[in-house]
Every structure is written in C-alpha cells, then in structure tokens.
Write an enzyme that holds these catalytic residues in place. Structure first.
Site, PDB file in Angstrom:
ATOM      1  N   CYS A   1      -4.924  -3.550   2.837  1.00 53.68           N
ATOM      2  CA  CYS A   1      -4.696  -3.269   4.251  1.00 53.68           C
ATOM      3  C   CYS A   1      -5.926  -3.514   5.142  1.00 53.68           C
ATOM      4  CB  CYS A   1      -4.177  -1.838   4.407  1.00 53.68           C
ATOM      5  SG  CYS A   1      -3.334  -1.516   5.984  1.00 53.68           S
TER       6      CYS A   1
ATOM      7  N   GLU B   1       0.852  -1.185   0.000  1.00 50.59           N
ATOM      8  CA  GLU B   1       0.000   0.000   0.000  1.00 50.59           C
ATOM      9  C   GLU B   1       0.894   1.244   0.000  1.00 50.59           C
ATOM     10  OE1 GLU B   1      -3.804   1.608   2.620  1.00 50.59           O
ATOM     11  OE2 GLU B   1      -2.225   0.492   3.637  1.00 50.59           O
TER      12      GLU B   1
ATOM     13  N   LYS C   1      -9.632   1.104  -2.469  1.00 52.07           N
ATOM     14  CA  LYS C   1      -9.813   0.550  -1.126  1.00 52.07           C
ATOM     15  C   LYS C   1     -11.233   0.814  -0.619  1.00 52.07           C
ATOM     16  CE  LYS C   1      -7.406   0.652   3.361  1.00 52.07           C
ATOM     17  NZ  LYS C   1      -6.274   1.306   4.071  1.00 52.07           N
TER      18      LYS C   1
END
Length: 278
Positions: free
Chosen positions: A160, A47, A119
């Site tokens: 993440c 990320e 995301k």
C-alpha cells in the site's frame, strides 16, 4: 536482473474484507479458488486480507501470530491442495514481542510460508478531506526490503503506502525483482487522485511488472476503500484493471521477458549516479 522469459499468469483478488477472521476467510477463499480455477500460477490478495477493523480496542485482542491466524492457515491449505503460489498481500498479526505488524506472507505450492515482509512505511496523515490516519499507533513498521526468489520469477514485496517511496522499488529492482507486489487498502480520496499514476510510475522507473490487489467499497468498520485492482507492465502499460470497487478477480498474463527489454531500452537502474547537495 530478471528471469529472461516465460509467461506468468497471475490472479489478483479484490476483496471487501469483513471485521472478523471467520467472515474474512469465508469471503476470500472462494475468490482465491476462482483465480486458481482460471489458471493463476500466482495469486495475490489485498492488504488486510485476514481482518479489517479500525477500532483498535476491538482489533488487537483478536490478533494472533502469523502461523496461528485462521485466514492465513486457510489459504495455506488451499495452496497445498491446489499446488499454487499464494501471496497474502498482508495479514494483521501479533509480532513475537507482542506488538502488531502489517505482514505480507508468500506461500509456496506445498503450503509453506517461504517469505514475509512487514510494511515499512506507516500511513500517518491528515487528508484535506478531514480524514486522518495514524497507522503507527497500531503497527510496528518493518526494517528490511524483501525479494522472493521463486521458480516463477523474482518477486519484490511492498504494501500500500509503500508505493509512494520510489527508493524501495528501486532497491527491489536492483536486487533482481522483475515483479513487484502492491497489495492495498487505499483510501477513496487518494485512490481517485493517485492510484493509477503512482503504480504506473513505479513500474516505468524500475522496468518492472507491478501487480496491485486492492480492498474495495464500504466496509463493516465504516471505512471506504478504492478497489480498482490493476496489473501494469514494465513499460507502464495497463495489462488489466477492475474498473470498480466490488469483490472480484483480475487475471493478467505477464511476459517476463518484457522487464529485461524495458530495462535495456531505458537503463535508469544502471545510469543513476551519486550526487552531492543541495
């Protein structure tokens, strides 16, 4: 639900991304080349591969569209030069509407961007340590899950904090993904407590490979990230791990047939039932 066989050699690149795009490319490019030199067919970076800067006033003016980002284009050039799949775990970019996105980009061996994923889950927390994060103050979340159908395998994309949401991983597995990416810039307190166990749980409950390339160490902008990049098999076994937070490369060989074997042995994807209540 997955490609039946074959071995996929993956390279997970662990970085300590600097606070400018130029420095970030100079940092990550040699590590990507190292992974390719060790035979990686698919390279995953963490990320925030293109820049790590927690000061919004400094960060936002530097962001560009994905196709104009110098780090993205530098890695596209490497993919085309070497004929390798490269997954930029995420780049912080400017959306078409001018807002910012935390966006994963999969690059094929010609250098073309063939899939992107924004995301979904924003890390908005107040940790017991006193550390706070408000990711939604800077980034607009995505709205769709993404599986990339490559000649190597069907690959599901997460970033993440997404690892804390099992429903996303189940949806990716049901859509045919046998490999799930988990690029991250995980905080040190939560990494020490939860990193391994969350990733292993996501692998076990979906019968999938989970590959997690991480940021690690203490960065120019003052944040600390956990590192410990890891590759996990569909039975929950650790296939390889970096036991540190220094920049480096983790290589792992994925026996893709193992995903079908795990799903046949414990068919949770098939056995789940709808229910009411409580």
């Amino acid at each position: 639900m997955s490609q039946a066989g074959g071995t996929l050699r993956v390279g997970l690149v662990q970085t300590r991304t600097p606070a400018t795009h130029a420095a970030a490319l100079a940092h990550v490019a040699p590590l990507v080349r190292q992974a390719i030199g060790q035979g990686a067919q698919f390279v995953l970076t963490p990320e925030c591969t293109n820049v790590l800067q927690k000061d919004r006033a400094k960060l936002l003016p530097t962001l560009t569209a994905l196709e104009d980002d110098p780090v993205v284009n530098g890695l596209r050039d490497i993919a085309a030069e070497t004929g390798t799949w490269i997954d930029i775990g995420s780049a912080l970019v400017r959306r078409e509407d001018g807002k910012a996105a935390n966006r994963q980009a999969v690059i094929d061996p010609t250098g073309a961007i063939v899939a992107t994923y924004d995301k979904l889950h924003m890390f908005d927390v107040d940790l017991p340590t006193g550390e706070t994060a408000r990711e939604s103050a800077t980034y607009t979340p995505g709205e769709r899950a993404v599986v990339v159908d490559t000649p190597l395998a069907k690959i599901g994309l997460t970033i993440c904090y997404d690892m804390r949401f099992p429903a996303l991983h189940r949806a990716l597995a049901l859509a045919g993904a046998s490999v799930i990416t988990a690029p991250a810039a995980f905080t040190r307190p939560t990494g020490e407590a939860h990193w391994d166990v969350l990733l292993r749980a996501r692998a076990i409950e979906t019968g999938s490979f989970v590959i997690a390339a991480a940021q690690g160490g203490f960065h120019e902008d003052g944040r600390g990230t956990w590192g410990r990049s890891i590759a996990i098999g569909p039975w929950g076994e650790v296939l390889g791990k970096l036991d540190h937070d220094e920049p480096g490369v983790l290589m792992a060989d994925l026996d893709l047939a193992a995903a079908d074997k795990a799903r046949a042995a414990i068919p949770v994807l098939k056995n789940a039932r709808p229910f009411t209540g409580p």
